[in-house]
Design an enzyme around this catalytic site. Structure first.
Site, PDB file in Angstrom:
ATOM      1  N   ASP A  36       0.953  -1.514   0.047  1.00  0.00           N
ATOM      2  CA  ASP A  36      -0.019  -0.067   0.099  1.00  0.00           C
ATOM      3  C   ASP A  36       0.906   1.112  -0.287  1.00  0.00           C
ATOM      4  O   ASP A  36       2.066   1.111   0.015  1.00  0.00           O
ATOM      5  CB  ASP A  36      -1.014  -0.083   0.994  1.00  0.00           C
ATOM      6  CG  ASP A  36      -2.249   0.955   1.030  1.00  0.00           C
ATOM      7  OD1 ASP A  36      -3.124   0.650   1.495  1.00  0.00           O
ATOM      8  OD2 ASP A  36      -2.329   1.605   0.025  1.00  0.00           O
ATOM      9  N   TYR A  37       0.123   2.276  -0.085  1.00  0.00           N
ATOM     10  CA  TYR A  37       0.890   3.816  -0.354  1.00  0.00           C
ATOM     11  C   TYR A  37       2.199   3.838   0.992  1.00  0.00           C
ATOM     12  O   TYR A  37       1.625   4.144   2.002  1.00  0.00           O
ATOM     13  CB  TYR A  37       0.007   4.710  -0.233  1.00  0.00           C
ATOM     14  CG  TYR A  37       0.110   5.997  -0.954  1.00  0.00           C
ATOM     15  CD1 TYR A  37      -0.746   6.442  -2.230  1.00  0.00           C
ATOM     16  CD2 TYR A  37       1.188   6.836  -0.838  1.00  0.00           C
ATOM     17  CE1 TYR A  37      -0.499   7.398  -2.904  1.00  0.00           C
ATOM     18  CE2 TYR A  37       1.414   8.220  -1.394  1.00  0.00           C
ATOM     19  CZ  TYR A  37       0.353   8.372  -2.572  1.00  0.00           C
ATOM     20  OH  TYR A  37       0.582   9.496  -3.342  1.00  0.00           O
TER      21      TYR A  37
END
Ligand code: GLC
Length: 739
Positions: free
Chosen positions: A278-279
């Site tokens: 994820d980011y």
């Protein structure tokens, strides 16, 4: 059956292809420098949208220098072609980019938020929604979506409950499969395919206190019984990629968790796709206190099995030295790049890097009438009628006072994670009702948030002139989704006060809710004459709400997440344990609150109709079942009301005694059936020992002999049980690997 054959055909064909070394991939890999390999393991956001804490201005220069394998938050045929040119024409090897985006519930034509779509209990509708999203997104330059989000969520304070399929693991697993099928179709190289990305792996929905990104501390049994099955279902359905979650589990961040990725996802489930973080979640392992610096975080993520680093640029900047220092074997990098290149080839990008950058296709399919019709159909099926004392459906001749902060709103009704959706192209409730010729007098009354009561008097005056009041209220779209947890669950601002002022006029009062989570509606359930839960219904929400309010469609949505009476009950879900002191109203020393009942306001599976359905008690084909046999459970459901309708007939089980304690009920089947007024139908479910399996004391997966109760019911709190005996146990899988 046809769909199953197609899937089997695809998996049987594709699986070996995925397993065998691909000559094109091997040839390309053999030409690549270490820096080019690390470039493929790196994904940056464009500056078209921001879905996380950082942006990187020089991402286009990075592409030119072969330092990027994928770009997200960039779309349209024109922009993706421009960026693809940088990769294909300006880098040494011309490896095409993957373009990814959060196409969560529609791309341009926005469908109900996933929590709403799940309330349709219609896997065909859910698959169709994903398919329409894929057709539009792939026409708009995109190859890959960061969906389905399959996180089981039991805490409505958590804003991301909006993005998933609710509280039930078994239903969430069926929906995960449907969404993967819808996005990917049965040929990943087809122009209108969209690579799925099952997320957020894993147990992100178990964040403590419902606070986003918070700690997850759960048992191995809870992880395997509740949170992992939807990921396994998506992997088995052929999901092309998987995204690791921000959270830790029992002290280990998922992005550095080799047990989750290498041991379980790849080793046990045979997942052949690639894993993206994820980011900036690699970098965030430093803040977690799991990595002392970026270099260590990169090593931990690579060794755990992560293939692609979203937005940290740590693989890009630090993994090369780790390989040179032999902290990460080159083979680990080669395997990661191999999986990424193989997926690019499977997506058809080696054959045509501009596969999805065709303006003519975009013009043809984006927001087509067919897509809007599909969105309207999904929306009306997603609505859940929570209360109705007869004020609905509205009679067309009535003069309607349309009140509330969401009555004329367009932007919020397409919900959060609506990506490329355009609220200005959505249909508001006012427009939907006006289009049906209703006489409306409109007054906003108040804002969604804030304490300004200045609009109350005009709203009350409007109500007094009307025959019925329709109040459209709820949350702003930004109050659910990512980084949007709430400590309270009641209507925000002064909306409830406005309802009270409207109620005081004595006019019939229908409440139309738009929200991304279960709310506490204790006052509303007592004082409103009707409550229709519409979630955030998407581009066609206004028309769909008109369809239901005017009775053109008889609402058939059913809750997939429990509505509590008070936030203090949270977490509350239907499949809880009995405990050693279950509530006994006659005994003080039993499990209860002093100030609120234990049961929810509206249970899992609940939803009303404009008609009424009656159930007989379940009948069993036998009193017992053995490990190889099958038991048929039937009940008759009758429409005793005055309108045709649809009913979601639900099958629940309770394993009364186990080597570990078992939930009081577990959903193990459902059938959505149409029933004309007066019609009845015998509904049948077939049970085998497999349906009774669970993670036993030794964490093997199987069923244990003993008594079981079974219900065929309209929701998780209703129905009468029948009892049968499983005469012998069955082991379906050995104990799960230990971390
Ligand atoms: C976000 C979300 C994730 C999304 C990703 C890319 O932070 O957690 O669900 O897919 O970043 O936008």
């Amino acid at each position: 059956m046809k769909r199953l054959l197609v899937i089997l055909f695809f998996v049987v064909l594709a699986a070996p292809a995925l397993a065998r070394p691909d000559p094109d991939v091997e040839a390309l890999l053999g030409k690549m420098t270490l820096e080019e390999k690390l470039g493929q393991m790196n994904i940056f956001t464009s500056d078209w949208d921001q879905t996380g804490p950082t942006l990187r201005g020089q991402y286009q220069q990075d592409i030119r220098r072969g330092r990027v394998g994928a770009i997200f938050n960039a779309y349209t045929p024109e922009f993706t072609r421009k960026l693809q040119d940088l990769a294909v024409k300006e880098t040494r090897l011309g490896i095409p980019l993957l373009f990814g985006y959060d196409v969560i519930h529609g791309h341009r034509t926005i469908f109900p938020i996933p929590l709403g779509e799940a309330c349709t209990w219609d896997l065909g509708v859910i698959e169709k929604g994903a398919r329409v999203a894929a057709v539009e997104a792939s026409a708009d330059g995109l190859h890959w979506t960061f969906a389905p989000m399959v996180d089981v969520a039991r805490d409505p304070r958590w804003g991301r409950i909006a993005e998933g399929a609710g509280e039930d693991t078994w239903l969430g697993s069926q929906i995960a499969r449907a969404r993967v099928r819808g996005f990917q179709g049965n040929n990943l190289a087809a122009p209108d395919a969209l690579l799925a990305c099952v997320k957020h792996y894993a147990a992100y929905g178990a964040a403590q206190a419902g606070r986003d990104y918070h700690t997850v501390d759960i048992s191995m049994r809870e992880l395997w019984s509740t949170y992992l099955p939807p990921f396994q279902a998506a992997a088995e359905a052929g999901a092309a990629t998987c995204m690791t979650s921000f959270n830790e589990i029992d002290g280990v961040p998922s992005t550095g968790n080799g047990y989750l990725i290498n041991t379980v996802l790849r080793g046990l489930w045979g997942f052949k796709g690639f894993v993206v973080t994820d980011y900036t979640s690699i970098e965030e392992m430093i803040k977690h206190g799991f990595s002392k610096d970026a270099a260590e975080a990169g090593v931990q993520a690579a060794l755990a099995g992560v293939d692609m680093d979203m937005q940290s640029a740590i693989f890009l900047n630090d993994l090369g030295k780790a390989v040179q220092d032999r902290r990460v074997p080159l083979a680990v990098v080669d395997d990661a790049v191999r999986r990424i290149l193989r997926m690019k080839k499977l997506r058809g990008l080696f054959a045509n890097p501009y596969l999805c950058s065709d303006p003519a296709r975009a013009k043809r399919v984006l927001m087509s009438p067919e897509n809007r019709a599909a969105a309207r159909d999904a929306a009306k099926r997603s609505f859940v009628l929570l209360k109705n004392n007869g004020v609905l459906p509205l009679k067309p001749a009535l003069k309607v006072a349309l009140v509330g902060p969401l009555a004329e709103d367009r932007r919020n009704l397409i919900g959060n994670w609506s990506a490329a959706g355009d609220g200005n192209k959505a249909v508001s409730v006012r427009e939907g009702l006006s289009a049906r010729g209703l006489t409306l007098i409109v007054a906003k009354g108040c804002e969604i948030e804030g304490g300004d009561r200045g609009g109350f008097s005009a709203a009350v005056a409007t109500a007094k002139k009307a025959d019925v009041v329709v109040a459209v209220m709820g949350e702003a779209a930004a109050m659910s989704g990512e980084a949007a947890s709430r400590s309270r669950l009641d209507l925000p601002g002064v909306q409830r006060d406005l309802l009270a002022a409207l109620k005081a006029t004595g006019k019939p009062l229908a409440l139309i809710l738009m929200n991304g989570r279960p709310l506490v509606l204790d006052w509303e359930s007592e004082n409103c004459d009707a409550i229709l839960e519409t979630w955030f219904g998407g581009t066609e929400a206004g028309n769909a709400i008109a369809d239901v309010l005017l009775g053109d469609y008889n609402p058939a949505g059913r809750l997939v997440t429990t509505f509590p009476r008070a936030v203090g009950q949270v977490p509350i879900h239907y499949n809880m344990k009995n405990t050693g002191r279950p509530l006994d109203p006659t005994n003080k020393y039993t499990s209860k609150y002093l100030d609120v009942p234990n049961d929810p306001l509206y249970p899992f599976g609940f939803g009303l109709s404009y008609t009424t359905f009656q159930y007989t008690a379940p009948v069993l084909s036998a009193a017992s079942l053995d490990a190889r046999g099958a038991l048929r459970v039937t009940a008759t459901v009758r429409n005793i009301g005055k309108r045709d309708g649809e009913e979601v007939v639900q099958l629940y089980l309770c394993d009364r005694v186990g080597s570990v304690t078992r939930p009081v009920r577990e959903l193990r089947g459902f059938q959505k059936i149409p029933l004309k007024t007066g019609e009845q139908r015998t509904v049948s479910f077939t049970l085998t020992a497999k349906d009774l399996a669970f993670y036993r004391r030794d964490m093997s997966f199987g069923a244990e002999p003993g008594d079981f109760d079974v219900w065929i019911a309209p929701n998780a709190e209703a129905g009468v049980p029948a009892r049968f005996l499983l005469t012998e146990g069955v082991t379906l899988a050995p104990p799960v690997p230990k971390p």
